[in-house]
Design a protein around this motif. Structure first.
Motif, PDB file in Angstrom:
ATOM      1  N   ALA A 181       0.847  -1.208   0.000  1.00 15.07           N
ATOM      2  CA  ALA A 181       0.000   0.000   0.000  1.00 15.07           C
ATOM      3  C   ALA A 181       0.876   1.250   0.000  1.00 15.07           C
ATOM      4  O   ALA A 181       0.605   2.217  -0.721  1.00 15.07           O
ATOM      5  CB  ALA A 181      -0.929  -0.009   1.211  1.00 15.07           C
ATOM      6  N   ASP A 182       1.946   1.208   0.797  1.00 16.06           N
ATOM      7  CA  ASP A 182       2.878   2.344   0.829  1.00 16.06           C
ATOM      8  C   ASP A 182       3.474   2.567  -0.560  1.00 16.06           C
ATOM      9  O   ASP A 182       3.608   3.702  -1.017  1.00 16.06           O
ATOM     10  CB  ASP A 182       4.028   2.064   1.818  1.00 16.06           C
ATOM     11  N   ASP A 184       2.158   1.708  -3.434  1.00 21.24           N
ATOM     12  CA  ASP A 184       1.127   2.260  -4.323  1.00 21.24           C
ATOM     13  C   ASP A 184       1.005   3.768  -4.135  1.00 21.24           C
ATOM     14  O   ASP A 184       0.916   4.525  -5.095  1.00 21.24           O
ATOM     15  CB  ASP A 184      -0.238   1.607  -4.032  1.00 21.24           C
ATOM     16  N   ARG A 185       1.007   4.175  -2.886  1.00 18.52           N
ATOM     17  CA  ARG A 185       0.886   5.599  -2.580  1.00 18.52           C
ATOM     18  C   ARG A 185       2.065   6.374  -3.195  1.00 18.52           C
ATOM     19  O   ARG A 185       1.874   7.425  -3.790  1.00 18.52           O
ATOM     20  CB  ARG A 185       0.841   5.793  -1.063  1.00 18.52           C
ATOM     21  N   VAL A 188       1.640   6.771  -6.948  1.00 22.27           N
ATOM     22  CA  VAL A 188       0.714   7.865  -7.278  1.00 22.27           C
ATOM     23  C   VAL A 188       1.426   9.210  -7.165  1.00 22.27           C
ATOM     24  O   VAL A 188       1.352  10.047  -8.069  1.00 22.27           O
ATOM     25  CB  VAL A 188      -0.518   7.829  -6.335  1.00 22.27           C
ATOM     26  N   GLU A 189       2.155   9.387  -6.075  1.00 23.74           N
ATOM     27  CA  GLU A 189       2.848  10.666  -5.881  1.00 23.74           C
ATOM     28  C   GLU A 189       3.902  10.895  -6.960  1.00 23.74           C
ATOM     29  O   GLU A 189       4.096  12.030  -7.392  1.00 23.74           O
ATOM     30  CB  GLU A 189       3.498  10.707  -4.491  1.00 23.74           C
TER      31      GLU A 189
END
Lengths: 311, 311
Positions: A181-182, A184-185, A188-189
């Motif tokens: 999840a980290d 993925d974040r 995105v950034e």
DNA sequence: GTAATGTCTTTTATCGTGAAAAAACATTTT
DNA sequence: AAAATGTTTTTTCACGATAAAAGACATTAC
């Protein structure tokens, strides 16, 4: 002067920013956790906020009376810890030139020039010594080893060893691990920054550090994780020093990161290895290209800072 | 008391041992180099030697008058530097038990118990932090991470990575490099120790360190070389703590070293890799077997030292 | 004139001290 | 009674001061 109250001032400033968002502040212990300081400091902050008419404070009631104005904030330079002040000052001298390998570092003089006590300088030098740029002679002075090509090569050698291993460990992490999840974040950034690169290219270095630290953490090895402090320090000052082609460099790096992230998500060891190597290779090139072959440049005004003396 | 004169006392004792061998001492600068101290200290030593009738000193003439007697020496405990005293004291507490992971370390109390100033303790903790056994909480106390199984595994992981690389670099060194002579000398010393193992088995740890440092130096990487300090520190205290089967362990290790040295001399990468892995594997086993699975033993007298407090 | 000794200056290592900040304890509020 | 606030104690951080040790300079000896 025994100890500056920068912890209080810094927390006060951060607390001021909180006022914008709410009508009333939470309890003292909660504020302490939020700001990362003790209740003692929280109460000092609240006292001042009450005095300057920012809040009405009566026991559990902390009502916001007005929005903070620029003059409510403490000056930025008063919020730095002594360690930060010393580090910046020392690095400026180191990178500004005239600091050749083999020069002696004089604690007393450094302390006088920065305007701090010798103890703080000593403690800084001890902490700083793990970066491999200085070395202590027993019962005597420190010696500057210099920010040289050799240093950069030794640093990147370890970095590559550690990151390849961490990346492999990362890819092998179970699918339900929180790291995905980290990742993925961060992806995105990265995409957001890529599309906004023209104006926000200088935000890359922070993103860079976050991605690499996330990957290194997968090693579950404190020595690998801690070593990233050395890399982060060097890159931090390197970025400040070498602004040439910054935008283009960062644009390339973002693309490499995205490829690296994709490789990690594929969980294919071979792909991870390839993407990791490719990125590390260009990171090394960037670092090396900023270091002149022979020695550091001479200072602009032609004088030598007294901190470093010829041996 | 501002600063102890242990440098003088230690150099004085070492200088006394020199008296046995000659009738007259060399010049002051020469003596300084020999003892690793400044001329100021050399002159203090000579003054005292003159006062106590050990030598006649007139300018360049320093004639030895008599052989030193036991009472001429300063007591051993007065020759240790503060840093050594603090380190020993701290490690004793750490290894003596009752020091569980997560406990807080109290600078003030540690300083009081050892009988030194807080500054020295702070500096020690900062220096010590690079070993990965303690960690600082921002503007607060230090936290003990503990000498645990996880620590040993993380340490050996890096050690293996570094040593395999160093050993490969070593084997690739040109035939005319000075290291091959050093290696030959170490091989001889290993054989001598092996044949005398019954009485001299406790001399192995020093030989062990010398061999590994020689190999690590071939990496030409300061981070690899410096990391050996961590290993050396851990093994130093580990050897003092865990005396079980010491003789047999060292006997095995010497044979592994001899095989390792032979492999290096063959300059065959595959052989080097095999011998290196084999030795490192058993070194890891030795270290791990000395660490109890769960936690450290409780102190013998049932009381908790004040240095470490439960969180 | 080079290298030693003799003398003086500077720097490092360490302590005690005091203010900032944390932590512990006591009391009140919900 | 749990969690806040109010109060007191303890610890950390940073400084100036002082003795040890290093280093620099001046003088003498070979």
């Amino acid at each position: 002067m025994s100890k500056s109250n920068n912890v209080y001032k810094d927390a006060f400033n951060r607390c001021l920013r909180l006022l914008d968002e709410t009508q009333s502040l939470p309890s003292e212990p909660e504020l302490g956790t939020l700001l990362g300081v003790s209740r003692t400091t929280v109460r000092s902050i609240l006292s001042r906020m009450e005095e300057t008419g920012l809040i009405a404070w009566n026991k559990r009631n902390k009502t916001v009376l007005r929005t903070p104005r620029p003059e409510d904030f403490f000056p930025e330079e008063e919020t730095d810890s002594l360690a930060e002040i010393i580090e910046r000052s020392f690095m400026r001298r180191l990178l500004a030139g005239g600091a050749e390998a083999g020069m002696q570092i004089n604690e007393l003089e450094l302390a006088r020039e920065i305007g701090v006590g010798t103890t703080s300088v000593r403690e800084f030098l001890i902490r700083f010594s793990r970066f491999g740029l200085i070395e202590k002679r027993r019962n005597s002075h420190w010696v500057l080893k210099g920010f040289t090509r050799a240093f950069a090569l030794e640093l990147t050698e370890i970095r590559e060893m550690f990151e390849l291993r961490s990346a492999a460990a990362f890819a092998a992490l179970p699918q339900d691990s929180a790291v995905w999840a980290d990742l993925d974040r961060l992806e995105v950034e990265h995409r957001q920054l890529a599309s906004d690169i023209a104006t926000r290219f200088n935000e890359f270095s922070e993103l860079d550090e976050r991605l690499h630290r996330l990957i290194h953490r997968a090693s579950h090895n404190r020595f690998i994780v801690d070593f990233y402090d050395v890399i982060a320090m060097i890159f931090h000052y390197h970025y400040q020093w070498n602004k040439a082609e910054e935008r283009q460099r960062n644009e390339v790096a973002i693309q490499e990161h995205l490829a690296y992230i994709a490789a990690l998500k594929s969980r294919d060891p071979a792909k991870v290895d390839t993407a990791c190597r490719k990125h590390l290779k260009s990171a090394r090139q960037t670092l090396l290209s900023s270091i002149p072959e022979g020695r550091q440049a001479q200072p602009a005004d032609g004088t030598l800072s007294g901190t470093f003396a010829r041996a």
